[in-house]
Design a protein around this motif. Structure first.
Motif, mmCIF file in Angstrom:
data_model
loop_
_atom_site.group_PDB
_atom_site.id
_atom_site.type_symbol
_atom_site.label_atom_id
_atom_site.label_comp_id
_atom_site.label_asym_id
_atom_site.label_seq_id
_atom_site.Cartn_x
_atom_site.Cartn_y
_atom_site.Cartn_z
ATOM 1 N N GLY A 168 -11.939 40.561 19.189
ATOM 2 C CA GLY A 168 -11.310 40.570 17.875
ATOM 3 C C GLY A 168 -9.811 40.766 17.958
ATOM 4 O O GLY A 168 -9.041 40.104 17.259
ATOM 5 N N ARG A 169 -9.379 41.672 18.820
ATOM 6 C CA ARG A 169 -7.944 41.913 18.972
ATOM 7 C C ARG A 169 -7.247 40.746 19.667
ATOM 8 O O ARG A 169 -6.178 40.310 19.246
ATOM 9 N N ARG A 183 -7.148 37.786 17.406
ATOM 10 C CA ARG A 183 -6.603 38.124 16.077
ATOM 11 C C ARG A 183 -7.588 37.791 14.960
ATOM 12 O O ARG A 183 -7.277 37.086 14.004
ATOM 13 N N LEU A 184 -8.802 38.314 15.102
ATOM 14 C CA LEU A 184 -9.864 38.057 14.141
ATOM 15 C C LEU A 184 -10.185 39.310 13.350
ATOM 16 O O LEU A 184 -10.195 40.409 13.901
ATOM 17 N N GLN A 185 -10.489 39.138 12.080
ATOM 18 C CA GLN A 185 -10.926 40.237 11.236
ATOM 19 C C GLN A 185 -12.441 40.249 11.080
ATOM 20 O O GLN A 185 -13.032 41.273 10.814
#
Length: 86
Positions: free
Chosen positions: A63-64, A67-69
């Motif tokens: 995720g980091r 760059r995913l939410q």
């Protein structure tokens, strides 16, 4: 990424995020292995070892790095590495 170790890009597996355009935001983002390093989009790099995948999942590193939410589905990457992932 999982073990945070460095290596040449040829020794690493590139992973990219693939989303379902029909249902944005309602389903997890599917991670796809990119062994030929050709798929478009932002990629995350991982040693192609099951222990590095497990560390990356446990640390929520995909995720980091990508760059995913949204939550991520790593089943295709696990299958590519020959690992059973729930």
């Amino acid at each position: 990424m999982g073990c945070r170790g460095t290596d040449s890009w040829s020794a690493l597996l590139r992973v990219v995020a693939a989303t379902d355009v029909d249902a944005p935001g309602s389903t997890p983002v599917h991670l796809r292995p990119d062994p030929r390093h050709r798929m478009p989009g932002r990629g995350a790099w991982l040693h192609p070892r099951p222990e590095c995948l497990e560390l990356a999942v446990r640390r929520k590193a995909f995720g980091r790095a990508l760059r995913l939410q949204a939550p991520v589905d790593v089943s295709a990457v696990a299958q590519h590495l020959g690992v059973h992932h729930p």
